[in-house]
Design an enzyme around this catalytic site. Structure first.
Site, PDB file in Angstrom:
ATOM      1  N   SER A   1       0.851  -1.178   0.000  1.00 33.84           N
ATOM      2  CA  SER A   1       0.000   0.000   0.000  1.00 33.84           C
ATOM      3  C   SER A   1       0.897   1.242   0.000  1.00 33.84           C
ATOM      4  CB  SER A   1      -0.958  -0.054   1.195  1.00 33.84           C
ATOM      5  OG  SER A   1      -1.987   0.885   1.073  1.00 33.84           O
TER       6      SER A   1
ATOM      7  N   HIS B   1      -7.169  -6.103  -0.322  1.00 36.52           N
ATOM      8  CA  HIS B   1      -6.025  -5.215  -0.114  1.00 36.52           C
ATOM      9  C   HIS B   1      -5.083  -5.661   1.001  1.00 36.52           C
ATOM     10  CE1 HIS B   1      -3.816  -1.459  -0.227  1.00 36.52           C
ATOM     11  NE2 HIS B   1      -4.059  -1.245   1.060  1.00 36.52           N
TER      12      HIS B   1
ATOM     13  N   ASP C   1      -8.850  -5.971  -4.755  1.00 36.04           N
ATOM     14  CA  ASP C   1      -8.377  -4.860  -3.934  1.00 36.04           C
ATOM     15  C   ASP C   1      -9.208  -3.624  -4.277  1.00 36.04           C
ATOM     16  OD1 ASP C   1      -7.000  -2.765  -2.706  1.00 36.04           O
ATOM     17  OD2 ASP C   1      -5.032  -3.652  -3.075  1.00 36.04           O
TER      18      ASP C   1
END
Length: 313
Positions: A110, A294, A266
């Site tokens: 991320s 995610h 995601d």
């Protein structure tokens, strides 16, 4: 399917003073003589947790984790002063030098993937490999997809809770509306906005909802740092020269081996991000996990990440 390595206790931890204001918590786990890796947490602002130590074989890796400026156990908490992408890139180098490490693997998901790319493109000679998950590059459409309109259509229930703290007249630009509240002089206003912002991401990060994971995002200490720092970076475009800077400068990492792991479902950081990165960095392998969202801690993402780290030792 691979799972996380067993729990591991740091063999060393400390505080690194990176300027007159910021003091960063760091720790080292695993084998002091093993292959070095630095773990970059997400957010920005989330801080590290104990499970993040467990993607690497502790018998073979020297595992370094640290809380970025204002996050986790670093101080001052939730502070936005001198808190930019390039301050963090410089901090990673200061930590590497302080620990006497010549080169290391960089691991992040991320926002951690954003920072890993920024670091590797700035210091390719210090980067042995990149292991990235849930690619995020702070392009305007990515922010608008998640914080303005897009993911809202998939999670309308969580979305209504997210926007409830913002009056309808301000909802045309939610990132800016949250920024005004997250930087308010009023503590209650800051906290309400922080919890709403944080819970939105918590509710959308897993393919199968994890109520404990979602609830953790409401913790005031976590939410304030997570929301304030994330939002600060987003209103400033990640402090990049241009929004596609990480793609533009991909040639700087052209010869660095890498693995990109991205969940097919995601919602926070759409798969398009990983696809775009892989096209300009073909040396990296792209692993699309077909039954994951995610979070790094979904079973298929764990499997792919552990397989990736194992492949480099």
């Amino acid at each position: 399917m691979r799972t996380l390595y067993p729990e591991v206790t740091p063999f060393e931890h400390g505080i690194l003073c990176v300027d007159d204001n910021h003091r960063l918590y760091y720790e080292q786990c695993g084998n002091p003589h093993g292959k070095p890796v630095v773990i970059l947490h997400g957010g920005p602002g989330s801080g590290c947790n104990d499970k993040m130590r467990r993607f690497h074989d502790p018998d073979k890796y020297r595992i370094v984790l640290f809380d970025q400026r204002g996050a986790g156990r670093s101080t001052p908490h939730a502070n936005l002063t001198n808190n930019t992408t390039w301050d963090l890139v410089a901090d990673i180098e200061k930590l590497r030098v302080a620990l006497g490490i010549t080169r290391w693997q960089v691991f992040g998901g991320s926002w951690g993937s954003t920072l890993a790319l920024a670091y590797a493109q700035t210091h390719p000679e210090q980067t042995t490999e990149l292991v990235l998950r849930g690619i995020f590059m702070l392009r305007r459409w990515e922010l608008e997809w998640f914080y303005q309109e897009g993911a809202s259509h998939l999670f309308p229930d969580a979305w209504d809770r997210y926007i409830a703290v913002i009056p309808p007249v301000e909802r045309h630009d939610l990132i800016s509306a949250f920024h005004r509240r997250l930087t308010s002089e009023d503590e209650a206003t800051r906290l309400a906005a922080a919890q709403a912002w944080s819970l939105w991401e918590g509710a959308t990060s897993c393919l199968y909802m994890d109520q404990d994971f979602i609830a953790s995002h409401e913790n005031p200490h976590f939410a304030l740092a997570f929301a304030r720092i994330e939002n600060h970076y987003f209103v400033n475009g990640g402090f990049f020269e241009v929004e596609n800077q990480l793609l533009r400068d991909a040639q700087r990492i052209a010869n660095i081996p890498g693995v990109i792991v991205h969940g097919r479902y995601d919602v926070v950081c759409p798969l398009q991000n990983a696809w775009d990165l892989h096209k300009v960095w073909p040396k990296a392998s792209l692993k699309i996990t077909p039954g994951a969202g995610h979070s790094a801690f979904e079973p298929q993402n764990i499997d792919a990440l552990v397989c990736a780290t194992d492949s480099f030792v």
